[in-house]
Motif scaffolding. Structure first.
Motif, PDB file in Angstrom:
ATOM      1  N   PHE A   1      -9.001  -4.481   6.058  1.00 12.32           N
ATOM      2  CA  PHE A   1      -8.091  -4.555   7.194  1.00 12.32           C
ATOM      3  C   PHE A   1      -6.765  -3.843   6.900  1.00 12.32           C
ATOM      4  O   PHE A   1      -6.181  -3.184   7.784  1.00 12.32           O
ATOM      5  CB  PHE A   1      -7.854  -6.026   7.535  1.00 12.32           C
ATOM      6  N   MET A   2      -6.266  -3.985   5.659  1.00 16.27           N
ATOM      7  CA  MET A   2      -4.960  -3.422   5.316  1.00 16.27           C
ATOM      8  C   MET A   2      -5.062  -1.986   4.815  1.00 16.27           C
ATOM      9  O   MET A   2      -4.035  -1.354   4.518  1.00 16.27           O
ATOM     10  CB  MET A   2      -4.314  -4.282   4.219  1.00 16.27           C
ATOM     11  N   GLU A   3      -6.278  -1.461   4.678  1.00 18.55           N
ATOM     12  CA  GLU A   3      -6.437  -0.138   4.075  1.00 18.55           C
ATOM     13  C   GLU A   3      -5.742   0.963   4.867  1.00 18.55           C
ATOM     14  O   GLU A   3      -5.121   1.869   4.290  1.00 18.55           O
ATOM     15  CB  GLU A   3      -7.926   0.159   3.928  1.00 18.55           C
TER      16      GLU A   3
ATOM     17  N   LYS B   1       0.984   5.832   1.830  1.00 21.30           N
ATOM     18  CA  LYS B   1       0.663   6.486   0.558  1.00 21.30           C
ATOM     19  C   LYS B   1       0.444   5.465  -0.573  1.00 21.30           C
ATOM     20  O   LYS B   1       0.836   5.677  -1.708  1.00 21.30           O
ATOM     21  CB  LYS B   1       1.757   7.488   0.165  1.00 21.30           C
ATOM     22  N   VAL B   2      -0.175   4.353  -0.237  1.00 20.58           N
ATOM     23  CA  VAL B   2      -0.440   3.288  -1.217  1.00 20.58           C
ATOM     24  C   VAL B   2      -1.956   3.171  -1.403  1.00 20.58           C
ATOM     25  O   VAL B   2      -2.701   3.151  -0.421  1.00 20.58           O
ATOM     26  CB  VAL B   2       0.144   1.944  -0.768  1.00 20.58           C
ATOM     27  N   GLU B   3      -2.373   3.071  -2.664  1.00 22.96           N
ATOM     28  CA  GLU B   3      -3.795   2.883  -2.973  1.00 22.96           C
ATOM     29  C   GLU B   3      -4.014   1.456  -3.515  1.00 22.96           C
ATOM     30  O   GLU B   3      -3.327   1.029  -4.446  1.00 22.96           O
ATOM     31  CB  GLU B   3      -4.264   3.885  -4.030  1.00 22.96           C
ATOM     32  N   ILE B   4      -4.941   0.741  -2.897  1.00 18.87           N
ATOM     33  CA  ILE B   4      -5.252  -0.635  -3.325  1.00 18.87           C
ATOM     34  C   ILE B   4      -6.434  -0.586  -4.286  1.00 18.87           C
ATOM     35  O   ILE B   4      -7.540  -0.174  -3.919  1.00 18.87           O
ATOM     36  CB  ILE B   4      -5.577  -1.528  -2.116  1.00 18.87           C
ATOM     37  N   LYS B   5      -6.199  -0.982  -5.542  1.00 19.09           N
ATOM     38  CA  LYS B   5      -7.245  -1.063  -6.549  1.00 19.09           C
ATOM     39  C   LYS B   5      -7.554  -2.533  -6.820  1.00 19.09           C
ATOM     40  O   LYS B   5      -6.639  -3.341  -6.916  1.00 19.09           O
ATOM     41  CB  LYS B   5      -6.806  -0.380  -7.847  1.00 19.09           C
ATOM     42  N   TYR B   6      -8.828  -2.869  -6.986  1.00 20.89           N
ATOM     43  CA  TYR B   6      -9.168  -4.286  -7.181  1.00 20.89           C
ATOM     44  C   TYR B   6     -10.343  -4.436  -8.146  1.00 20.89           C
ATOM     45  O   TYR B   6     -11.185  -3.567  -8.251  1.00 20.89           O
ATOM     46  CB  TYR B   6      -9.480  -4.964  -5.842  1.00 20.89           C
TER      47      TYR B   6
ATOM     48  N   MET C   1       7.027  -0.505  -1.780  1.00 24.66           N
ATOM     49  CA  MET C   1       6.823   0.817  -2.395  1.00 24.66           C
ATOM     50  C   MET C   1       6.976   1.891  -1.318  1.00 24.66           C
ATOM     51  O   MET C   1       5.992   2.440  -0.808  1.00 24.66           O
ATOM     52  CB  MET C   1       5.430   0.883  -3.038  1.00 24.66           C
ATOM     53  N   PRO C   2       8.218   2.201  -0.885  1.00 24.77           N
ATOM     54  CA  PRO C   2       8.444   3.199   0.193  1.00 24.77           C
ATOM     55  C   PRO C   2       7.958   4.595  -0.201  1.00 24.77           C
ATOM     56  O   PRO C   2       7.654   5.401   0.680  1.00 24.77           O
ATOM     57  CB  PRO C   2       9.953   3.153   0.394  1.00 24.77           C
ATOM     58  N   ASN C   3       7.882   4.885  -1.473  1.00 25.79           N
ATOM     59  CA  ASN C   3       7.439   6.209  -1.913  1.00 25.79           C
ATOM     60  C   ASN C   3       5.962   6.204  -2.318  1.00 25.79           C
ATOM     61  O   ASN C   3       5.484   7.148  -2.952  1.00 25.79           O
ATOM     62  CB  ASN C   3       8.278   6.677  -3.106  1.00 25.79           C
ATOM     63  N   GLY C   4       5.265   5.123  -2.011  1.00 22.70           N
ATOM     64  CA  GLY C   4       3.849   5.045  -2.325  1.00 22.70           C
ATOM     65  C   GLY C   4       3.616   4.529  -3.754  1.00 22.70           C
ATOM     66  O   GLY C   4       4.551   4.262  -4.507  1.00 22.70           O
TER      67      GLY C   4
END
Length: 855
Positions: A722-724, A731-736, A766-769
């Motif tokens: 949902f948040m992807e 510019k944020v990558e979610i790793k899990y 994280m405004p800059n990703g």
């Protein structure tokens, strides 16, 4: 022709042999048959005559039966040795007595006499041919009677081992009938004795007789029994062995007796060895006192053993310097008296008891026993010391002690009692009547108590008594009486305790109780006092909270009956903890069901009240938080709407992409360019839109607070999906790194709200990703989830205030997000912690109970 015989001088051994012979039961029976027989009969052991009957004496007309017994056979037979006569052979022999030589024919067969192998001979005079046949028939009848009537089993076999004859006793022993065994070889020897049987057969075949040999035999049914066996060879007239005669005697009973005797001896030896004291015996041998028995546990504590002592001289053991002890031991054996003496050996004090064993007026042995007195001696010394300490303790005891006699007068007072009654010394009180120091209201009952205690010899209950002091003042005391011996007479000792301060304290406490009850009654917080589960008091606020009209409706009821079933176990556990910890428990939420069947949301706490209404009670305070729960629910919904508003842009962008695809394919279809592939793609995009809208509606729909088992992996994976889109836009990558099939008792909608809030804050930090890491670990007790971002971080002065309502650092924030998350995690019996460092990032750690540990 008559000749004069020589006189015979028998050796002493022959006379002893004759006297020592004893008859068994069956031999006595056969002896009676021989005594009454008309056939002259003799029994000998090969060299010496053991028996002759009356017919033999009449035939010989010589010595009396007693004079023949013990003679050597060679003195009677004139021409040949009786040992040369074969079994059952008839030989012409000459027997001589004092005056004549009688020519006879003799028959011979083996027999048992006094338990020993012997030979039975029957005679007839050669000149009395007319009597021969009759006497022979009598002999045969006698032999048959002897064989059949003996209690020993007899079997006759040939050289090949085939049975020729058995008697009834053998039949009873083995169980075979004559018709079953005649002409057959019997399996009478157990397998494990076959070699032994071969050896016996070899010895008998060589001409030897095996007498009273103990072994085991088989019965027809296969059982084994012990026997005593005599085996001899059966010879013909030429002396050749033609068979064998076996005589068996069942010795099962004697074996059992021997075994029981052995067991009894072993048990006696064990009992002597294991008994706590010491048992010994000694006797006088060649003017020396020799130990013949010595054993017992005390012996080993002396540092000795039976092997060291038995057979030794008594004086060498106890020491020749112990004249007093030696005199006692000599007295027991010389004076034939029971003697008791006390002594010490190797540091152990003991008492020795000696008793002579007398036979025919002579002491044959002394039996003695020793008992360890060391502990008793130490106890006596300790008792003396204890009595001295007790005397000092009584004299110097700070507790007043007064002893009254049977006439209710004072016999003894200690120093504390002198001070208690305002006297200067004990003599001012001793001998005085109870009336002088007990208040008039209590004199009669107190005197009755003293006499009752002296009669019953039992301690009294604690009583309260008002005393009158020497200065006339009154004194309240608490006392307990016990019967004692004082100057060899019964008396009653009272241990007294001044309770003036306690009386004042009790009055103060009663006043405090009254104030406490008034405080409870007027308290605005609903308060219930209960003994275990039973309600004993409820204030006005509690009466209103539980829907009662009066306090009496609640008193006596179980407090558990007002709890919702989901909270009963928790409340019982808290009642156990409140008694153990003796401190106030923290506030917890619970649902109560009133008498009107209304469900009330409350939070409560309990504490143990030790002196309320004279009994230890638990005080529980409840607070109605129904309105507050509604407010919190509204706050949660408000925060959800705030999240919805902030996520709307991302959701709109996510929906726009499939909408563009749908719009393009719709135009193509409109232009007449129909293609099934277009329709499939349109269906895929419509499904994608439906999934996004469904996830979005999860946040906006009303909360369902029911807790159920859910897959935590699936919940977190749905939130990440949902948040992807919002993460990609920033510019944020979610790793899990998650663990599959981890079950959790939860409300999945509320947990999704928590995880969305945490990820949204991490993205905004994280405004800059950058990267967001989600880690999961699991134990039997808990499930740990970590959300880690590498953003701007949170200053320490702000970190401590996170979770306060309406505190926020965002321009458009409500300050309720973290507070709502913490409330949801607490409702799931979990914990939530935040660690952060400025310009390095933030870590949020959530711990939830595993499904096995939940509740």
């Amino acid at each position: 022709m008559r000749i004069k015989g020589k006189g015979i001088n028998l050796p002493k051994v022959r006379e002893a042999l004759r006297k020592n012979k004893m008859l068994s039961g069956y031999e006595l029976c056969n002896r009676n048959l021989l005594d009454g027989s008309a056939v002259p009969t003799m029994v000998h052991d090969g060299s010496i005559v053991l028996y002759v009957n009356a017919a033999f004496v009449r035939m010989m007309e010589g010595f009396s039966p007693e004079e023949y017994t013990g003679k050597f056979i060679s003195e009677l037979f004139a021409e040949q040795k009786i040992a040369d006569m074969p079994f059952y052979a008839v030989e012409r022999s000459l027997i001589q007595n004092k005056q004549v030589i009688v020519e006879v024919e003799a028959s011979r067969l083996p027999t048992i006499f006094h338990g020993e192998p012997a030979q039975l001979m029957m005679f007839k005079e050669a000149v009395a041919q007319t009597r021969t046949e009759e006497e022979l028939r009598s002999v045969k009848h006698l032999l048959h009677s002897f064989v059949e009537n003996t209690t020993d089993g007899i079997v006759i076999v040939d050289r090949q081992g085939l049975v020729i004859q058995i008697n009834e006793a053998f039949e009873r022993l083995h169980g075979w009938k004559p018709e079953e065994v005649i002409g057959k070889a019997l399996p009478m020897v157990p397998d494990f004795l076959l070699e032994e049987a071969k050896q016996i057969h070899h010895e008998v075949s060589s001409g030897k007789m095996v007498c009273d040999y103990e072994t085991y035999k088989l019965r027809k049914d296969g059982s084994i029994f012990p026997v005593s066996v005599t085996v001899s060879a059966l010879k013909d007239s030429t002396g050749n062995i033609i068979g064998f005669v076996g005589v068996e005697r069942d010795i099962t009973q004697s074996k059992m007796i021997e075994q029981n005797l052995r067991l009894a001896q072993e048990e006696l030896a064990t009992a002597i060895r294991e008994q706590q004291g010491l048992i010994f015996k000694y006797k006088k041998i060649n003017d020396q006192y020799i130990l013949t028995l010595c054993d017992g546990e005390l012996l080993y504590r002396f540092g000795l053993s039976p092997e060291e002592l038995i057979g030794k001289q008594l004086w060498d053991i106890i020491g020749r310097g112990s004249e007093n002890l030696i005199a006692h031991y000599e007295c027991a054996i010389n004076e034939m008296e029971n003697v008791n003496c006390e002594a010490c050996f190797n540091g152990i004090t003991y008492i020795s008891s000696l008793r002579p064993i007398i036979q025919d007026g002579v002491v044959v042995e002394i039996i003695g026993s020793c008992v360890d007195l060391t502990e008793r001696k130490q106890t006596e010394i300790a008792l003396q010391e204890s009595e001295e300490r007790f005397r000092q303790l009584v004299e110097l005891s700070p507790a007043p002690i007064i002893v009254y006699g049977e006439d209710c007068s004072i016999l003894f007072v200690n120093g504390a009692a002198v001070n208690l009654l305002a006297a200067t010394e004990a003599n001012e009180l001793i001998g005085k009547s109870v009336e002088q120091f007990v208040h008039s209201d209590s004199i009669d009952s107190f005197c009755k108590l003293i006499k009752h205690l002296i009669t019953e010899n039992s301690p009294s209950n604690t009583i309260e008594l008002r005393m009158v002091r020497r200065d006339g003042s009154f004194l309240d005391i608490e006392a307990r009486g016990v019967t004692i011996m004082y100057s060899d007479k019964k008396a009653v000792q009272f241990l007294c305790h001044d309770i003036r301060d306690r009386k004042i304290a009790e009055e103060t406490l009663r006043e405090s109780d009254r104030r406490y009850q008034m405080l409870l009654k007027l308290s605005p917080e609903p308060t219930v006092a209960h003994d275990g589960e039973m309600i004993v008091y409820a204030n006005d606020a509690a009466v209103r909270l539980l829907g009662a009209e009066s306090r009496e409706e609640l008193i006596g009821k179980s407090l558990l009956s007002f709890f919702h079933p989901d909270y009963l176990d928790d409340f019982r556990e808290r009642m156990r903890l409140v008694k153990e910890t003796d401190s106030q428990l923290s506030l917890v939420e619970a649902k109560l069901i009133t008498l009107n069947n209304e469900v009330v949301e409350t939070e409560g706490s309990s504490i143990y009240v030790y002196k309320h209404l004279s009994v230890p009670l638990i005080q529980s305070v409840f607070r109605d938080i129904t309105e507050r729960k509604r407010t919190e629910e509204m706050i949660i919904r408000s925060e959800k709407l705030s999240i919805v508003g902030q996520l709307a842009a991302g959701v709109a962008h996510e929906i726009r992409n499939p909408l563009t695809t749908l719009k393009g394919f719709t135009q193509l279809l409109k232009a007449g360019k129909r293609n099934d592939a277009y329709i499939d793609l349109m269906q895929v995009e419509l499904e994608r839109i439906n999934q996004i809208v469904s996830e979005f509606m999860v946040i906006a729909k009303p909360q369902n607070v029911e807790l159920q088992q859910h897959d935590l992996y699936k919940i977190i994976d749905d939130v990440i999906q949902f948040m992807e889109m919002q993460a990609i836009m920033n510019k944020v990558e979610i790793k899990y790194n998650l663990i599959e099939n981890v079950t959790c008792i939860c409300n999945q909608d509320q947990l999704k709200q928590v995880f969305i809030n945490i990820l949204k804050n991490a993205i905004e930090a994280m405004p800059n990703g950058g990267n967001i890491d989600i880690l999961m670990s699991c134990t039997e007790e808990s499930i740990d989830i970590q959300f880690i971002d590498y953003g701007t971080g949170i200053p320490q002065e702000i970190l401590s205030r996170l979770g306060e309502p309406f505190f926020t650092t965002k321009e458009t924030g409500t300050g309720l997000g973290i507070m709502v998350c913490q409330k949801i995690i607490e409702a799931h019996k979990g914990t939530m912690q935040i660690e952060s460092e400025l310009n390095k990032g933030t870590k949020i750690m959530i711990v939830l109970p595993n499904v096995k540990q939940f509740g």
